[in-house]
Write a protein that holds these residues in place. Structure first.
Motif, PDB file in Angstrom:
ATOM      1  N   PRO A  31      -3.636  44.299 -57.082  1.00 15.65           N
ATOM      2  CA  PRO A  31      -3.155  45.646 -57.414  1.00 15.65           C
ATOM      3  C   PRO A  31      -4.051  46.736 -56.821  1.00 15.65           C
ATOM      4  CG  PRO A  31      -4.178  44.622 -59.327  1.00 15.65           C
ATOM      5  CD  PRO A  31      -4.128  43.580 -58.250  1.00 15.65           C
ATOM      6  N   SER A  32      -3.442  47.866 -56.509  1.00 15.04           N
ATOM      7  CA  SER A  32      -4.189  49.006 -55.969  1.00 15.04           C
ATOM      8  C   SER A  32      -5.251  49.468 -56.942  1.00 15.04           C
ATOM      9  CB  SER A  32      -3.247  50.170 -55.672  1.00 15.04           C
ATOM     10  OG  SER A  32      -2.359  49.836 -54.649  1.00 15.04           O
ATOM     11  N   GLY A  33      -6.324  49.983 -56.371  1.00 10.92           N
ATOM     12  CA  GLY A  33      -7.375  50.563 -57.184  1.00 10.92           C
ATOM     13  C   GLY A  33      -8.458  49.592 -57.613  1.00 10.92           C
ATOM     14  N   ALA A  34      -8.279  48.321 -57.323  1.00 14.14           N
ATOM     15  CA  ALA A  34      -9.301  47.341 -57.682  1.00 14.14           C
ATOM     16  C   ALA A  34     -10.543  47.575 -56.829  1.00 14.14           C
ATOM     17  CB  ALA A  34      -8.767  45.925 -57.462  1.00 14.14           C
ATOM     18  N   LYS A  35     -11.671  47.198 -57.355  1.00 13.58           N
ATOM     19  CA  LYS A  35     -12.917  47.282 -56.598  1.00 13.58           C
ATOM     20  C   LYS A  35     -13.260  45.880 -56.113  1.00 13.58           C
ATOM     21  CE  LYS A  35     -13.757  51.620 -57.089  1.00 13.58           C
ATOM     22  NZ  LYS A  35     -13.571  52.494 -55.963  1.00 13.58           N
ATOM     23  N   PRO A  36     -13.666  45.758 -54.854  1.00 12.42           N
ATOM     24  CA  PRO A  36     -13.988  44.430 -54.330  1.00 12.42           C
ATOM     25  C   PRO A  36     -15.269  43.877 -54.956  1.00 12.42           C
ATOM     26  CG  PRO A  36     -14.486  46.101 -52.696  1.00 12.42           C
ATOM     27  CD  PRO A  36     -13.825  46.802 -53.853  1.00 12.42           C
ATOM     28  N   LEU A  37     -15.262  42.585 -55.207  1.00  8.89           N
ATOM     29  CA  LEU A  37     -16.461  41.900 -55.685  1.00  8.89           C
ATOM     30  C   LEU A  37     -17.441  41.752 -54.524  1.00  8.89           C
ATOM     31  CD1 LEU A  37     -14.783  39.074 -57.802  1.00  8.89           C
ATOM     32  CD2 LEU A  37     -15.844  41.181 -58.635  1.00  8.89           C
ATOM     33  N   PRO A  38     -18.719  41.551 -54.827  1.00 11.95           N
ATOM     34  CA  PRO A  38     -19.701  41.399 -53.744  1.00 11.95           C
ATOM     35  C   PRO A  38     -19.335  40.309 -52.733  1.00 11.95           C
ATOM     36  CG  PRO A  38     -20.826  41.712 -55.822  1.00 11.95           C
ATOM     37  CD  PRO A  38     -19.358  41.574 -56.141  1.00 11.95           C
ATOM     38  N   ALA A  39     -18.745  39.212 -53.184  1.00 12.78           N
ATOM     39  CA  ALA A  39     -18.365  38.137 -52.251  1.00 12.78           C
ATOM     40  C   ALA A  39     -17.334  38.623 -51.238  1.00 12.78           C
ATOM     41  CB  ALA A  39     -17.820  36.937 -53.018  1.00 12.78           C
ATOM     42  N   TYR A  40     -16.437  39.522 -51.656  1.00  8.91           N
ATOM     43  CA  TYR A  40     -15.441  40.063 -50.742  1.00  8.91           C
ATOM     44  C   TYR A  40     -16.139  40.865 -49.647  1.00  8.91           C
ATOM     45  CZ  TYR A  40     -12.437  39.359 -54.895  1.00  8.91           C
ATOM     46  OH  TYR A  40     -11.796  38.861 -55.994  1.00  8.91           O
ATOM     47  N   CYS A  41     -17.080  41.683 -50.063  1.00 11.01           N
ATOM     48  CA  CYS A  41     -17.813  42.517 -49.106  1.00 11.01           C
ATOM     49  C   CYS A  41     -18.684  41.662 -48.192  1.00 11.01           C
ATOM     50  CB  CYS A  41     -18.661  43.536 -49.850  1.00 11.01           C
ATOM     51  SG  CYS A  41     -17.679  44.783 -50.711  1.00 11.01           S
ATOM     52  N   ASP A  42     -19.270  40.595 -48.725  1.00  8.25           N
ATOM     53  CA  ASP A  42     -20.084  39.714 -47.887  1.00  8.25           C
ATOM     54  C   ASP A  42     -19.254  39.142 -46.746  1.00  8.25           C
ATOM     55  OD1 ASP A  42     -22.234  40.209 -49.559  1.00  8.25           O
ATOM     56  OD2 ASP A  42     -22.084  38.286 -50.615  1.00  8.25           O
ATOM     57  N   GLY A  43     -18.020  38.728 -47.044  1.00  4.79           N
ATOM     58  CA  GLY A  43     -17.146  38.194 -46.008  1.00  4.79           C
ATOM     59  C   GLY A  43     -16.795  39.237 -44.971  1.00  4.79           C
ATOM     60  N   ALA A  44     -16.467  40.441 -45.431  1.00  2.00           N
ATOM     61  CA  ALA A  44     -16.117  41.518 -44.503  1.00  2.00           C
ATOM     62  C   ALA A  44     -17.321  41.893 -43.640  1.00  2.00           C
ATOM     63  CB  ALA A  44     -15.605  42.727 -45.279  1.00  2.00           C
ATOM     64  N   LYS A  45     -18.509  41.921 -44.227  1.00  2.00           N
ATOM     65  CA  LYS A  45     -19.724  42.223 -43.459  1.00  2.00           C
ATOM     66  C   LYS A  45     -19.999  41.135 -42.429  1.00  2.00           C
ATOM     67  CE  LYS A  45     -21.852  44.897 -47.146  1.00  2.00           C
ATOM     68  NZ  LYS A  45     -22.863  44.926 -48.221  1.00  2.00           N
ATOM     69  N   ALA A  46     -19.762  39.881 -42.799  1.00  2.00           N
ATOM     70  CA  ALA A  46     -19.962  38.776 -41.858  1.00  2.00           C
ATOM     71  C   ALA A  46     -19.000  38.892 -40.689  1.00  2.00           C
ATOM     72  CB  ALA A  46     -19.798  37.437 -42.574  1.00  2.00           C
ATOM     73  N   LEU A  47     -17.765  39.312 -40.958  1.00  2.00           N
ATOM     74  CA  LEU A  47     -16.795  39.501 -39.884  1.00  2.00           C
ATOM     75  C   LEU A  47     -17.270  40.582 -38.925  1.00  2.00           C
ATOM     76  CD1 LEU A  47     -14.085  39.075 -38.472  1.00  2.00           C
ATOM     77  CD2 LEU A  47     -13.096  40.710 -40.098  1.00  2.00           C
ATOM     78  N   VAL A  48     -17.757  41.680 -39.447  1.00  2.00           N
ATOM     79  CA  VAL A  48     -18.248  42.772 -38.598  1.00  2.00           C
ATOM     80  C   VAL A  48     -19.393  42.270 -37.714  1.00  2.00           C
ATOM     81  CG1 VAL A  48     -19.437  45.003 -38.616  1.00  2.00           C
ATOM     82  CG2 VAL A  48     -17.492  44.616 -40.123  1.00  2.00           C
ATOM     83  N   SER A  49     -20.300  41.503 -38.284  1.00  2.00           N
ATOM     84  CA  SER A  49     -21.426  40.972 -37.511  1.00  2.00           C
ATOM     85  C   SER A  49     -20.966  39.980 -36.445  1.00  2.00           C
ATOM     86  CB  SER A  49     -22.425  40.277 -38.435  1.00  2.00           C
ATOM     87  OG  SER A  49     -23.031  41.210 -39.288  1.00  2.00           O
ATOM     88  N   ALA A  50     -19.994  39.148 -36.791  1.00  2.00           N
ATOM     89  CA  ALA A  50     -19.530  38.120 -35.860  1.00  2.00           C
ATOM     90  C   ALA A  50     -18.698  38.695 -34.714  1.00  2.00           C
ATOM     91  CB  ALA A  50     -18.712  37.072 -36.611  1.00  2.00           C
ATOM     92  N   ALA A  51     -18.003  39.778 -34.965  1.00  2.00           N
ATOM     93  CA  ALA A  51     -17.158  40.399 -33.938  1.00  2.00           C
ATOM     94  C   ALA A  51     -17.970  41.467 -33.218  1.00  2.00           C
ATOM     95  CB  ALA A  51     -15.900  40.978 -34.571  1.00  2.00           C
ATOM     96  N   ALA A  52     -18.948  41.013 -32.454  1.00  2.00           N
ATOM     97  CA  ALA A  52     -19.917  41.915 -31.850  1.00  2.00           C
ATOM     98  C   ALA A  52     -19.468  42.528 -30.528  1.00  2.00           C
ATOM     99  CB  ALA A  52     -21.244  41.180 -31.643  1.00  2.00           C
ATOM    100  N   THR A  53     -18.617  41.842 -29.796  1.00  2.00           N
ATOM    101  CA  THR A  53     -18.203  42.344 -28.481  1.00  2.00           C
ATOM    102  C   THR A  53     -16.771  42.865 -28.550  1.00  2.00           C
ATOM    103  OG1 THR A  53     -17.252  40.237 -27.739  1.00  2.00           O
ATOM    104  CG2 THR A  53     -19.636  40.560 -27.381  1.00  2.00           C
ATOM    105  N   PRO A  54     -16.359  43.649 -27.567  1.00  2.00           N
ATOM    106  CA  PRO A  54     -14.961  44.099 -27.544  1.00  2.00           C
ATOM    107  C   PRO A  54     -13.970  42.927 -27.545  1.00  2.00           C
ATOM    108  CG  PRO A  54     -16.245  45.408 -26.014  1.00  2.00           C
ATOM    109  CD  PRO A  54     -17.149  44.297 -26.504  1.00  2.00           C
ATOM    110  N   GLU A  55     -14.303  41.856 -26.834  1.00  2.00           N
ATOM    111  CA  GLU A  55     -13.427  40.689 -26.801  1.00  2.00           C
ATOM    112  C   GLU A  55     -13.332  40.039 -28.180  1.00  2.00           C
ATOM    113  OE1 GLU A  55     -16.049  41.081 -24.621  1.00  2.00           O
ATOM    114  OE2 GLU A  55     -14.850  41.775 -22.925  1.00  2.00           O
TER     115      GLU A  55
END
Length: 101
Positions: A31-55
């Protein structure tokens, strides 16, 4: 173009890209308005780190776009995820992404 293909190959795979966001599934489809748990943010942060190049970013974008087309993503939560996690995603989590931008 074939000669340059080896330098333009993405290092990230679809399994990796979607795997990083797997912990976020409950939040992204909830549902809208929920706040992400730390584990959700950890995954999103890992994705940002892993997707380092334009490719890598384009590959991750295409993979996430395809995955988002198979589940009912809550557009508001997907939009809010980067801000709620204090990160910057180079694309939105959406089935309507234009991964060429």
């Amino acid at each position: 173009m074939a000669a340059s293909s080896s330098s333009c190959e993405a290092a990230i795979t679809c399994d990796q890209a979607t795997g990083y966001l797997k912990p976020c599934h409950e939040y992204l489809t909830g549902p809208s308005g929920a706040k992400p748990l730390p584990a959700y943010c950890d995954g999103a942060k890992a994705l940002v780190s892993a997707a380092a190049t334009p490719e890598d970013r384009k590959t991750a974008c295409e993979c996430i776009k395809a995955a988002a087309q198979t589940m009912p993503i809550n557009a508001q939560n997907a939009h809010d995820l980067p801000d709620n996690c204090g990160i910057s995603l180079p694309f939105e989590i959406s089935p309507d992404l234009d991964c060429n931008k």
